[in-house]
Design a protein around this motif. Structure first.
Motif, PDB file in Angstrom:
ATOM      1  N   ALA A   1      10.220  21.185   5.369  1.00  0.00           N
ATOM      2  CA  ALA A   1      10.720  19.819   5.153  1.00  0.00           C
ATOM      3  C   ALA A   1      11.882  19.835   4.161  1.00  0.00           C
ATOM      4  CB  ALA A   1       9.595  18.919   4.661  1.00  0.00           C
ATOM      5  N   ALA A   2      11.764  20.662   3.109  1.00  0.00           N
ATOM      6  CA  ALA A   2      12.836  20.741   2.111  1.00  0.00           C
ATOM      7  C   ALA A   2      14.100  21.320   2.747  1.00  0.00           C
ATOM      8  CB  ALA A   2      12.390  21.596   0.930  1.00  0.00           C
ATOM      9  N   LEU A   3      13.902  22.333   3.594  1.00  0.00           N
ATOM     10  CA  LEU A   3      15.034  22.971   4.282  1.00  0.00           C
ATOM     11  C   LEU A   3      15.725  21.971   5.221  1.00  0.00           C
ATOM     12  CD1 LEU A   3      16.142  25.877   4.404  1.00  0.00           C
ATOM     13  CD2 LEU A   3      14.610  26.304   6.331  1.00  0.00           C
ATOM     14  N   ALA A   4      14.915  21.149   5.870  1.00  0.00           N
ATOM     15  CA  ALA A   4      15.456  20.167   6.822  1.00  0.00           C
ATOM     16  C   ALA A   4      16.400  19.174   6.145  1.00  0.00           C
ATOM     17  CB  ALA A   4      14.307  19.419   7.501  1.00  0.00           C
ATOM     18  N   GLU A   5      16.205  18.967   4.849  1.00  0.00           N
ATOM     19  CA  GLU A   5      17.089  18.051   4.099  1.00  0.00           C
ATOM     20  C   GLU A   5      18.547  18.506   4.161  1.00  0.00           C
ATOM     21  OE1 GLU A   5      16.156  15.171   2.261  1.00  0.00           O
ATOM     22  OE2 GLU A   5      14.344  15.474   3.465  1.00  0.00           O
ATOM     23  N   GLN A   6      18.749  19.837   4.239  1.00  0.00           N
ATOM     24  CA  GLN A   6      20.117  20.392   4.274  1.00  0.00           C
ATOM     25  C   GLN A   6      20.651  20.477   5.708  1.00  0.00           C
ATOM     26  OE1 GLN A   6      20.898  20.904   1.121  1.00  0.00           O
ATOM     27  NE2 GLN A   6      18.745  20.678   0.572  1.00  0.00           N
ATOM     28  N   GLY A   7      19.794  20.181   6.684  1.00  0.00           N
ATOM     29  CA  GLY A   7      20.184  20.362   8.082  1.00  0.00           C
ATOM     30  C   GLY A   7      21.018  19.212   8.630  1.00  0.00           C
ATOM     31  N   THR A   8      21.790  19.514   9.673  1.00  0.00           N
ATOM     32  CA  THR A   8      22.627  18.495  10.310  1.00  0.00           C
ATOM     33  C   THR A   8      21.806  17.813  11.405  1.00  0.00           C
ATOM     34  OG1 THR A   8      24.381  20.110  10.075  1.00  0.00           O
ATOM     35  CG2 THR A   8      24.904  18.143  11.388  1.00  0.00           C
ATOM     36  N   PRO A   9      21.651  16.470  11.308  1.00  0.00           N
ATOM     37  CA  PRO A   9      20.891  15.793  12.367  1.00  0.00           C
ATOM     38  C   PRO A   9      21.567  15.978  13.718  1.00  0.00           C
ATOM     39  CG  PRO A   9      21.596  14.224  10.643  1.00  0.00           C
ATOM     40  CD  PRO A   9      22.159  15.559  10.282  1.00  0.00           C
TER      41      PRO A   9
ATOM     42  N   THR B   1      22.200  27.355   9.972  1.00  0.00           N
ATOM     43  CA  THR B   1      21.502  27.246  11.261  1.00  0.00           C
ATOM     44  C   THR B   1      20.004  27.051  11.045  1.00  0.00           C
ATOM     45  OG1 THR B   1      23.146  28.680  12.248  1.00  0.00           O
ATOM     46  CG2 THR B   1      21.091  28.408  13.466  1.00  0.00           C
ATOM     47  N   LYS B   2      19.477  27.789  10.078  1.00  0.00           N
ATOM     48  CA  LYS B   2      18.049  27.682   9.770  1.00  0.00           C
ATOM     49  C   LYS B   2      17.706  26.234   9.370  1.00  0.00           C
ATOM     50  CE  LYS B   2      14.686  30.392   7.138  1.00  0.00           C
ATOM     51  NZ  LYS B   2      14.541  31.511   6.208  1.00  0.00           N
ATOM     52  N   ALA B   3      18.563  25.663   8.527  1.00  0.00           N
ATOM     53  CA  ALA B   3      18.351  24.277   8.092  1.00  0.00           C
ATOM     54  C   ALA B   3      18.512  23.305   9.266  1.00  0.00           C
ATOM     55  CB  ALA B   3      19.327  23.927   6.972  1.00  0.00           C
ATOM     56  N   ASP B   4      19.478  23.582  10.133  1.00  0.00           N
ATOM     57  CA  ASP B   4      19.697  22.710  11.301  1.00  0.00           C
ATOM     58  C   ASP B   4      18.483  22.730  12.231  1.00  0.00           C
ATOM     59  OD1 ASP B   4      22.187  22.134  10.324  1.00  0.00           O
ATOM     60  OD2 ASP B   4      23.287  23.416  11.751  1.00  0.00           O
ATOM     61  N   ILE B   5      17.910  23.928  12.436  1.00  0.00           N
ATOM     62  CA  ILE B   5      16.729  24.048  13.304  1.00  0.00           C
ATOM     63  C   ILE B   5      15.542  23.327  12.656  1.00  0.00           C
ATOM     64  CG2 ILE B   5      15.061  25.681  14.295  1.00  0.00           C
ATOM     65  CD1 ILE B   5      17.368  27.630  14.764  1.00  0.00           C
ATOM     66  N   ALA B   6      15.405  23.508  11.329  1.00  0.00           N
ATOM     67  CA  ALA B   6      14.315  22.833  10.613  1.00  0.00           C
ATOM     68  C   ALA B   6      14.446  21.321  10.786  1.00  0.00           C
ATOM     69  CB  ALA B   6      14.338  23.206   9.127  1.00  0.00           C
ATOM     70  N   ARG B   7      15.675  20.816  10.690  1.00  0.00           N
ATOM     71  CA  ARG B   7      15.901  19.372  10.838  1.00  0.00           C
ATOM     72  C   ARG B   7      15.562  18.911  12.262  1.00  0.00           C
ATOM     73  NH1 ARG B   7      18.526  14.729   8.385  1.00  0.00           N
ATOM     74  NH2 ARG B   7      17.831  13.142   9.855  1.00  0.00           N
ATOM     75  N   GLY B   8      15.970  19.731  13.242  1.00  0.00           N
ATOM     76  CA  GLY B   8      15.677  19.391  14.644  1.00  0.00           C
ATOM     77  C   GLY B   8      14.175  19.335  14.887  1.00  0.00           C
TER      78      GLY B   8
ATOM     79  N   GLY C   1      -3.156  12.169   4.940  1.00  0.00           N
ATOM     80  CA  GLY C   1      -3.230  13.583   5.293  1.00  0.00           C
ATOM     81  C   GLY C   1      -1.945  14.246   4.817  1.00  0.00           C
ATOM     82  N   GLY C   2      -1.980  15.568   4.669  1.00  0.00           N
ATOM     83  CA  GLY C   2      -0.869  16.306   4.065  1.00  0.00           C
ATOM     84  C   GLY C   2       0.510  15.967   4.612  1.00  0.00           C
ATOM     85  N   VAL C   3       0.637  15.819   5.931  1.00  0.00           N
ATOM     86  CA  VAL C   3       1.951  15.545   6.524  1.00  0.00           C
ATOM     87  C   VAL C   3       2.430  14.127   6.156  1.00  0.00           C
ATOM     88  CG1 VAL C   3       3.304  15.584   8.676  1.00  0.00           C
ATOM     89  CG2 VAL C   3       1.410  17.162   8.386  1.00  0.00           C
ATOM     90  N   GLY C   4       1.497  13.285   5.733  1.00  0.00           N
ATOM     91  CA  GLY C   4       1.845  11.943   5.248  1.00  0.00           C
ATOM     92  C   GLY C   4       2.718  11.991   3.996  1.00  0.00           C
ATOM     93  N   ALA C   5       2.793  13.173   3.373  1.00  0.00           N
ATOM     94  CA  ALA C   5       3.672  13.336   2.204  1.00  0.00           C
ATOM     95  C   ALA C   5       5.123  13.524   2.644  1.00  0.00           C
ATOM     96  CB  ALA C   5       3.219  14.541   1.374  1.00  0.00           C
ATOM     97  N   ASN C   6       5.344  13.731   3.937  1.00  0.00           N
ATOM     98  CA  ASN C   6       6.694  14.031   4.429  1.00  0.00           C
ATOM     99  C   ASN C   6       7.612  12.801   4.279  1.00  0.00           C
ATOM    100  OD1 ASN C   6       8.774  14.031   6.837  1.00  0.00           O
ATOM    101  ND2 ASN C   6       8.265  16.158   6.420  1.00  0.00           N
ATOM    102  N   ARG C   7       8.714  13.006   3.580  1.00  0.00           N
ATOM    103  CA  ARG C   7       9.618  11.907   3.228  1.00  0.00           C
ATOM    104  C   ARG C   7      10.183  11.198   4.456  1.00  0.00           C
ATOM    105  NH1 ARG C   7      14.437  10.785   0.891  1.00  0.00           N
ATOM    106  NH2 ARG C   7      15.431  12.345   2.202  1.00  0.00           N
TER     107      ARG C   7
END
Ligand code: KG4
Ligand code: ZN
Length: 348
Positions: A193-201, A240-247, A276-282
């Protein structure tokens, strides 16, 4: 009523004291969580026997610490609540054994709490919204953790109807497995989730599984295969890693939002509580707020630290049942597989 809560169903030892005389989150007199994440990290997942042994080591010191923080002694308690299932049998037995022994020695009522009911009720522990107050049934609950992904119609406290659930991986499990295949350490959900913050939507678009047909069930296992293929075929650069995480994150969040909207339609209400844990996801929190607001309703969450496993939710859920006069006999009994629909209702 001051209730000691003990959570030990998986890889977190959680202890809390909840006092029903105080409103909202003020009732949480103290709570502490000890996470075993570092212990299991080298194995890439939870090792049940190691989990049980670590609960044995940590539980009593944590009970002492929590009572001290609450400024209380065991003599001040009015009841004990512990997670009786679902979960790892050995880990559950540690919490149940300690809770039952304490209750027997102190001559207090004790109750085994359903872990998912603990998650489900956690948003009700928060202070009331200034405009709408505390959510009251009927509402829909989305339970998204490492082991479960469920949509539940809550007709009352203790009156639960399963509307849909995952047919394979839980949402948290999908986050963790996807993180692992991109080389992130266990449990990778929060890191992905943290990595996805840097990803391109939009740089990567994965499917929204099972949204193209009616129904409220989920399937997340195919997503990790899509991610694996994308990852293997990519240049594997940090961007790319961040972009995939965001996707990936967008695919999970959008899928959950679509099904939550459908569940609200099916149940005929506009309030969704999420835990539940995923409920913490921003991003999940933002998207569900937006979805609920667009239909004139609202989405309610516990603070992120009460989304993941903790003793507070067990103390709170147990207190509601103990207050209603419910308790179990003195046997140390756990239920590793346990259907929430079989729980007794709690009279208002
Ligand atoms: O509720 P929980 O603490 O334990 C279970 O009962 O399973 O949930 C843990 C799960 C893990 O899969 C973890 O990766 C995931 O919740 N998780 C997250 C985030 N924080 C925790 N997943 C996505 N984004 C997060 N911020
Ligand atoms: Zn949990």
């Amino acid at each position: 009523m001051k209730v000691l809560g003990i959570e030990s169903s998986c890889d977190e030892t959680g202890v809390a004291v909840y006092d029903t005389a105080l409103p909202g989150v003020a009732g949480l007199r103290a709570h502490a969580v000890y996470s075993q994440v570092a212990l299991h990290a080298e194995y890439g997942g939870v090792v049940p026997e190691l989990a049980s042994r670590d609960h044995v080591r940590k539980l009593l010191p944590l009970v002492r610490q929590t009572l001290a923080e609450a400024g209380m002694g065991v003599g001040d308690l009015d009841g004990v609540a512990y997670t009786a299932g679902p979960g790892l049998v050995g880990a559950l037995l540690v919490g149940a054994g300690v809770a039952r022994s304490l209750a027997w020695a102190l001559d207090l009522p004790a109750i085994g709490v359903h872990h998912m009911e603990g998650h489900l009720l956690a948003p009700l522990m928060e202070d009331p919204d200034p405009v709408h107050g505390t959510p009251e049934p009927p509402f829909v609950a989305l339970l998204v953790s490492g082991g479960h992904t469920q949509l539940v119609a809550v007709d009352g406290i203790g009156r639960y109807r399963l509307l849909g659930e995952t047919l394979d991986d839980a949402a948290g499990e999908a986050f963790d497995k996807t993180a692992k295949l991109m080389g992130l350490p266990y449990p990778g959900g929060p890191q992905l989730a943290a990595l996805a913050e840097q990803g391109t939507p939009g740089a990567y678009r994965f499917s929204r599984p099972m949204t193209d047909r009616p129904g409220l069930d989920f399937s997340f296992s195919g997503l990790k295969t899509q991610v694996l293929l994308a990852w293997q075929q990519s240049d594997r650069s940090p961007q790319t890693k961040a972009d995939i995480a965001r996707g990936f994150e967008d695919a999970v969040v959008e899928t959950l939002a679509i099904k939550c909207g459908r569940a609200l339609d099916a149940a005929g209400c506009d309030v969704i509580v999420v835990s539940g844990g995923v409920g913490a996801n921003r991003r999940l929190r933002a998207r569900l707020q937006e979805m609920a607001a667009a239909r004139g309703g609202r989405a309610c969450f516990p603070r992120p630290s009460l989304c993941t496993d903790n003793g507070a939710m067990i103390a709170f859920a147990g207190a509601l049942r103990l207050q209603a006069g419910q308790h179990d006999d003195a046997a140390v009994h756990v239920t590793p597989r346990w259907d929430m629909a079989s729980l007794p209702p709690v009279a208002a």
